[in-house]
Design a protein around this motif. Structure first.
Motif, PDB file in Angstrom:
ATOM      1  N   ALA A 192       0.843  -1.208   0.000  1.00  7.80           N
ATOM      2  CA  ALA A 192       0.000   0.000   0.000  1.00  7.80           C
ATOM      3  C   ALA A 192       0.875   1.254   0.000  1.00  7.80           C
ATOM      4  O   ALA A 192       0.573   2.234  -0.696  1.00  7.80           O
ATOM      5  N   LEU A 193       1.959   1.231   0.765  1.00 11.81           N
ATOM      6  CA  LEU A 193       2.884   2.378   0.766  1.00 11.81           C
ATOM      7  C   LEU A 193       3.580   2.511  -0.588  1.00 11.81           C
ATOM      8  O   LEU A 193       3.788   3.626  -1.074  1.00 11.81           O
ATOM      9  N   LEU A 194       3.941   1.382  -1.191  1.00  9.91           N
ATOM     10  CA  LEU A 194       4.549   1.442  -2.530  1.00  9.91           C
ATOM     11  C   LEU A 194       3.581   2.070  -3.529  1.00  9.91           C
ATOM     12  O   LEU A 194       3.999   2.859  -4.383  1.00  9.91           O
ATOM     13  N   GLU A 195       2.312   1.705  -3.435  1.00  9.52           N
ATOM     14  CA  GLU A 195       1.323   2.299  -4.344  1.00  9.52           C
ATOM     15  C   GLU A 195       1.253   3.813  -4.162  1.00  9.52           C
ATOM     16  O   GLU A 195       1.094   4.549  -5.126  1.00  9.52           O
ATOM     17  N   ARG A 196       1.409   4.255  -2.939  1.00  6.58           N
ATOM     18  CA  ARG A 196       1.300   5.690  -2.645  1.00  6.58           C
ATOM     19  C   ARG A 196       2.566   6.466  -3.012  1.00  6.58           C
ATOM     20  O   ARG A 196       2.489   7.621  -3.422  1.00  6.58           O
ATOM     21  N   TYR A 197       3.746   5.835  -2.845  1.00  8.73           N
ATOM     22  CA  TYR A 197       5.017   6.551  -2.995  1.00  8.73           C
ATOM     23  C   TYR A 197       5.937   5.931  -4.052  1.00  8.73           C
ATOM     24  O   TYR A 197       7.141   5.937  -3.888  1.00  8.73           O
ATOM     25  N   HIS A 198       5.402   5.444  -5.139  1.00  9.77           N
ATOM     26  CA  HIS A 198       6.232   4.793  -6.161  1.00  9.77           C
ATOM     27  C   HIS A 198       6.746   5.745  -7.252  1.00  9.77           C
ATOM     28  O   HIS A 198       7.688   5.419  -7.969  1.00  9.77           O
ATOM     29  N   GLU A 199       6.152   6.917  -7.353  1.00  9.64           N
ATOM     30  CA  GLU A 199       6.526   7.841  -8.429  1.00  9.64           C
ATOM     31  C   GLU A 199       8.014   8.190  -8.358  1.00  9.64           C
ATOM     32  O   GLU A 199       8.558   8.495  -7.296  1.00  9.64           O
ATOM     33  N   GLY A 200       8.679   8.105  -9.498  1.00 11.86           N
ATOM     34  CA  GLY A 200      10.094   8.452  -9.573  1.00 11.86           C
ATOM     35  C   GLY A 200      11.036   7.364  -9.097  1.00 11.86           C
ATOM     36  O   GLY A 200      12.242   7.585  -9.012  1.00 11.86           O
TER      37      GLY A 200
ATOM     38  N   ARG B  24       3.731  -9.350 -12.243  1.00 14.19           N
ATOM     39  CA  ARG B  24       2.733  -8.513 -12.923  1.00 14.19           C
ATOM     40  C   ARG B  24       2.298  -7.348 -12.026  1.00 14.19           C
ATOM     41  O   ARG B  24       2.099  -6.229 -12.501  1.00 14.19           O
ATOM     42  N   TRP B  25       2.132  -7.611 -10.721  1.00  9.46           N
ATOM     43  CA  TRP B  25       1.739  -6.533  -9.800  1.00  9.46           C
ATOM     44  C   TRP B  25       2.783  -5.421  -9.814  1.00  9.46           C
ATOM     45  O   TRP B  25       2.447  -4.237  -9.935  1.00  9.46           O
ATOM     46  N   TYR B  26       4.060  -5.791  -9.692  1.00  3.15           N
ATOM     47  CA  TYR B  26       5.129  -4.787  -9.696  1.00  3.15           C
ATOM     48  C   TYR B  26       5.225  -4.090 -11.052  1.00  3.15           C
ATOM     49  O   TYR B  26       5.422  -2.875 -11.120  1.00  3.15           O
ATOM     50  N   ARG B  27       5.071  -4.829 -12.140  1.00  5.62           N
ATOM     51  CA  ARG B  27       5.111  -4.208 -13.465  1.00  5.62           C
ATOM     52  C   ARG B  27       3.953  -3.239 -13.650  1.00  5.62           C
ATOM     53  O   ARG B  27       4.113  -2.152 -14.208  1.00  5.62           O
ATOM     54  N   ASP B  28       2.771  -3.617 -13.165  1.00  2.00           N
ATOM     55  CA  ASP B  28       1.617  -2.721 -13.271  1.00  2.00           C
ATOM     56  C   ASP B  28       1.836  -1.447 -12.464  1.00  2.00           C
ATOM     57  O   ASP B  28       1.403  -0.371 -12.874  1.00  2.00           O
ATOM     58  N   LEU B  29       2.516  -1.557 -11.334  1.00  2.00           N
ATOM     59  CA  LEU B  29       2.772  -0.386 -10.497  1.00  2.00           C
ATOM     60  C   LEU B  29       3.900   0.480 -11.058  1.00  2.00           C
ATOM     61  O   LEU B  29       3.750   1.690 -11.199  1.00  2.00           O
ATOM     62  N   PHE B  30       5.024  -0.142 -11.381  1.00  2.00           N
ATOM     63  CA  PHE B  30       6.215   0.610 -11.789  1.00  2.00           C
ATOM     64  C   PHE B  30       6.358   0.736 -13.307  1.00  2.00           C
ATOM     65  O   PHE B  30       7.206   1.497 -13.777  1.00  2.00           O
ATOM     66  N   GLY B  31       5.570   0.020 -14.068  1.00  2.00           N
ATOM     67  CA  GLY B  31       5.659   0.076 -15.525  1.00  2.00           C
ATOM     68  C   GLY B  31       7.024  -0.348 -16.014  1.00  2.00           C
ATOM     69  O   GLY B  31       7.582  -1.363 -15.560  1.00  2.00           O
ATOM     70  N   ASP B  32       7.583   0.432 -16.933  1.00  2.00           N
ATOM     71  CA  ASP B  32       8.900   0.127 -17.494  1.00  2.00           C
ATOM     72  C   ASP B  32      10.032   0.323 -16.493  1.00  2.00           C
ATOM     73  O   ASP B  32      11.187   0.055 -16.817  1.00  2.00           O
ATOM     74  N   ASP B  33       9.727   0.774 -15.309  1.00  2.00           N
ATOM     75  CA  ASP B  33      10.731   0.976 -14.261  1.00  2.00           C
ATOM     76  C   ASP B  33      10.788  -0.200 -13.284  1.00  2.00           C
ATOM     77  O   ASP B  33      11.288  -0.069 -12.174  1.00  2.00           O
ATOM     78  N   PHE B  34      10.271  -1.363 -13.706  1.00  2.00           N
ATOM     79  CA  PHE B  34      10.402  -2.584 -12.899  1.00  2.00           C
ATOM     80  C   PHE B  34      11.249  -3.585 -13.671  1.00  2.00           C
ATOM     81  O   PHE B  34      11.035  -3.819 -14.853  1.00  2.00           O
ATOM     82  N   TYR B  35      12.208  -4.167 -12.960  1.00  2.00           N
ATOM     83  CA  TYR B  35      13.133  -5.127 -13.577  1.00  2.00           C
ATOM     84  C   TYR B  35      13.239  -6.391 -12.734  1.00  2.00           C
ATOM     85  O   TYR B  35      13.206  -6.328 -11.504  1.00  2.00           O
TER      86      TYR B  35
END
Length: 183
Positions: free
Chosen positions: A120-128, A157-168
């Motif tokens: 939940a915190l990652l969802e809130r503070y993932h930008e950048g 998939r959850w992490y990719r959906d949250l971070f998009g192209d910024d997940f590896y």
């Protein structure tokens, strides 16, 4: 080694875990011609200022990060010791601010054996932020090691959906008795 950059690296600021002294690390990175180096100590940002200053002085680009502990339940619950590892790197000023926010919350609200955050915190503070699946103690590697490939894929998939192209997905070469790792 000009094409190699450490993106998951622990220093002596990872208490009882890291052995790299920041100044010696940066000297070695510079000597090997690496253009940048990330610092991702376990659950803390204690060494970022030291690393930033040492890298800037040496002409090496500092990449500021942390290997966070992501609790499998709300971070304020006190029934799980640490959680899964997740490497977070700041890609811009907003990412740095969010990294600091997450680390602060982990210490002030989520500390139970280790400083913890949750999804939940990652969802809130993932930008950048850029995220990687981390070491064998990460959520995805643990599922894979347990043979739970469907859960590993769902987590990825959850992490990719949250971070998009910024997940590896992080890959590490380990000696596993199969002769693949160098001796």
């Amino acid at each position: 080694m000009q094409n190699f950059v450490h993106l998951h690296l622990h220093t002596t600021y990872s208490l009882l875990d890291g052995a790299c002294h920041v100044d010696k690390l940066v000297q070695r990175v510079k000597h090997l011609g690496m253009p940048a180096c990330a610092i991702t100590d376990h659950g803390v940002l204690y060494g970022l200022k030291h690393a930033y200053d040492a890298c800037k002085k040496a002409g090496v680009k500092p990449i500021l990060g942390c290997e966070a502990y992501v609790a499998t339940e709300p971070h304020t619950e006190r029934n799980a010791r640490s959680g899964n590892h997740l490497v977070l790197l700041a890609k811009n000023h907003q990412g740095y601010r969010n990294l600091v926010k997450l680390a602060s919350i982990a210490h002030t609200e989520g500390f139970y054996y280790r400083p913890r955050i949750d999804k939940a915190l990652l969802e809130r503070y993932h930008e950048g932020l850029i995220a990687s699946s981390a070491c064998l103690a990460g959520e995805i590697p643990r599922f894979i090691a347990d043979g739970n490939l469907a859960q590993a894929e769902a987590a990825a998939r959850w992490y990719r959906d949250l971070f998009g192209d910024d997940f590896y997905l992080e890959i590490m070469l380990h000696q596993a008795g199969d002769g693949l790792a160098p001796e």
